[in-house]
Motif scaffolding. Structure first.
Motif, PDB file in Angstrom:
ATOM      1  N   LEU A 181       0.807  -1.219   0.000  1.00  0.00           N
ATOM      2  CA  LEU A 181       0.000   0.000   0.000  1.00  0.00           C
ATOM      3  C   LEU A 181       0.842   1.272   0.000  1.00  0.00           C
ATOM      4  CD1 LEU A 181      -2.892  -0.809   2.511  1.00  0.00           C
ATOM      5  CD2 LEU A 181      -2.943  -0.829   0.028  1.00  0.00           C
ATOM      6  N   ALA A 182       1.980   1.226   0.627  1.00  0.00           N
ATOM      7  CA  ALA A 182       2.784   2.440   0.810  1.00  0.00           C
ATOM      8  C   ALA A 182       4.101   2.306   0.049  1.00  0.00           C
ATOM      9  CB  ALA A 182       3.041   2.678   2.292  1.00  0.00           C
ATOM     10  N   GLY A 183       4.590   3.425  -0.441  1.00  0.00           N
ATOM     11  CA  GLY A 183       5.805   3.441  -1.234  1.00  0.00           C
ATOM     12  C   GLY A 183       7.008   2.861  -0.527  1.00  0.00           C
ATOM     13  N   GLU A 184       7.119   3.121   0.794  1.00  0.00           N
ATOM     14  CA  GLU A 184       8.287   2.599   1.515  1.00  0.00           C
ATOM     15  C   GLU A 184       8.309   1.075   1.522  1.00  0.00           C
ATOM     16  OE1 GLU A 184       5.283   2.752   4.927  1.00  0.00           O
ATOM     17  OE2 GLU A 184       5.768   4.095   3.288  1.00  0.00           O
ATOM     18  N   GLN A 185       7.126   0.457   1.444  1.00  0.00           N
ATOM     19  CA  GLN A 185       7.068  -1.006   1.475  1.00  0.00           C
ATOM     20  C   GLN A 185       7.744  -1.620   0.250  1.00  0.00           C
ATOM     21  OE1 GLN A 185       2.820  -1.324   1.889  1.00  0.00           O
ATOM     22  NE2 GLN A 185       2.966  -1.531   4.118  1.00  0.00           N
ATOM     23  N   THR A 186       7.564  -1.013  -0.901  1.00  0.00           N
ATOM     24  CA  THR A 186       8.201  -1.503  -2.121  1.00  0.00           C
ATOM     25  C   THR A 186       9.714  -1.487  -1.978  1.00  0.00           C
ATOM     26  OG1 THR A 186       6.357  -0.682  -3.446  1.00  0.00           O
ATOM     27  CG2 THR A 186       8.436  -1.121  -4.608  1.00  0.00           C
ATOM     28  N   MET A 187      10.232  -0.379  -1.491  1.00  0.00           N
ATOM     29  CA  MET A 187      11.680  -0.235  -1.367  1.00  0.00           C
ATOM     30  C   MET A 187      12.243  -1.115  -0.252  1.00  0.00           C
ATOM     31  SD  MET A 187      12.107   1.565  -3.917  1.00  0.00           S
ATOM     32  CE  MET A 187      13.871   1.544  -3.777  1.00  0.00           C
ATOM     33  N   LEU A 188      11.549  -1.177   0.884  1.00  0.00           N
ATOM     34  CA  LEU A 188      12.030  -2.015   1.983  1.00  0.00           C
ATOM     35  C   LEU A 188      12.018  -3.489   1.607  1.00  0.00           C
ATOM     36  CD1 LEU A 188      10.383  -0.153   4.977  1.00  0.00           C
ATOM     37  CD2 LEU A 188      12.842  -0.363   4.534  1.00  0.00           C
ATOM     38  N   ALA A 189      10.985  -3.920   0.910  1.00  0.00           N
ATOM     39  CA  ALA A 189      10.928  -5.318   0.469  1.00  0.00           C
ATOM     40  C   ALA A 189      12.088  -5.621  -0.481  1.00  0.00           C
ATOM     41  CB  ALA A 189       9.585  -5.604  -0.203  1.00  0.00           C
ATOM     42  N   GLU A 190      12.414  -4.668  -1.351  1.00  0.00           N
ATOM     43  CA  GLU A 190      13.529  -4.859  -2.285  1.00  0.00           C
ATOM     44  C   GLU A 190      14.866  -4.913  -1.541  1.00  0.00           C
ATOM     45  OE1 GLU A 190      15.402  -2.237  -5.837  1.00  0.00           O
ATOM     46  OE2 GLU A 190      13.230  -2.577  -5.945  1.00  0.00           O
ATOM     47  N   LEU A 191      15.042  -4.011  -0.578  1.00  0.00           N
ATOM     48  CA  LEU A 191      16.290  -3.955   0.181  1.00  0.00           C
ATOM     49  C   LEU A 191      16.456  -5.118   1.152  1.00  0.00           C
ATOM     50  CD1 LEU A 191      16.494  -0.180   1.140  1.00  0.00           C
ATOM     51  CD2 LEU A 191      18.177  -1.448  -0.207  1.00  0.00           C
ATOM     52  N   LEU A 192      15.370  -5.498   1.805  1.00  0.00           N
ATOM     53  CA  LEU A 192      15.460  -6.426   2.933  1.00  0.00           C
ATOM     54  C   LEU A 192      14.957  -7.830   2.644  1.00  0.00           C
ATOM     55  CD1 LEU A 192      14.273  -3.987   5.754  1.00  0.00           C
ATOM     56  CD2 LEU A 192      16.633  -4.615   5.162  1.00  0.00           C
TER      57      LEU A 192
END
Length: 167
Positions: free
Chosen positions: A41-52
């Motif tokens: 739902l949130a933009g940070e989730q896309t990036m965090l999932a990619e990073l972590l």
């Protein structure tokens, strides 16, 4: 260390994300979980999932409604089990966004959060918690507490949430 981002202002999640980026940049192993928030739902989730990868989990059921307490409680318990597993695996930093919101609504119990704080301390894992209304006992335990205050927000004039700003 126990770090808390609290207060009524916008930016608690952003502070948690920034803390994760800083720690990753120093070579620390980071796990980041979100209570209440559903994934994707949130933009940070896309990036965090990619990073972590597997070290990111947004397991929430979305906006809390009292008539759906059991679903929300199970989602909170699922994230708490995931967090415990990450601490056992030896992450250097565990970030749990919206912990205080889940605690306030009884989806997490004080003794569960206190237990997690203790397990992190025992393992040398930095713990970062966020949400409105940090209880006095948690503030007392914390090493760093930031109170993010709202000075002005577009919502006060009927503004809507904007992609890339609020989510």
């Amino acid at each position: 260390m126990l770090l808390i981002y609290t207060g009524n202002g916008k930016g608690k999640t952003s502070a948690c994300v920034g803390q994760a980026i800083r720690a990753l940049g120093q070579g620390l192993a980071v796990a980041f979980g979100q209570f209440m928030k559903r994934g994707d739902l949130a933009g940070e989730q896309t990036m965090l999932a990619e990073l972590l990868g597997e070290d990111f989990l947004a397991s929430g059921a979305g906006f809390f409604r009292d008539n759906d307490f059991d679903t929300h409680r199970e989602k909170a318990a699922q994230l708490l089990r995931w967090a415990d597993a990450r601490v056992e695996q030896g992450v250097d930093m565990l970030i749990l966004d919206e912990t205080l919101y889940a605690l306030h609504h009884g989806l997490l119990l004080e003794e569960e959060v206190r237990g997690l704080v203790q397990r992190c301390q025992d393992r040398g894992c930095h713990l970062v918690l966020s949400g409105r209304g940090a209880p006095a006992w948690m503030v007392e335990l914390a090493d760093i507490v930031s109170d993010i205050t709202e000075v002005k927000h577009v919502y006060a004039k009927g503004g809507k949430a904007r992609r890339g700003i609020e989510f």
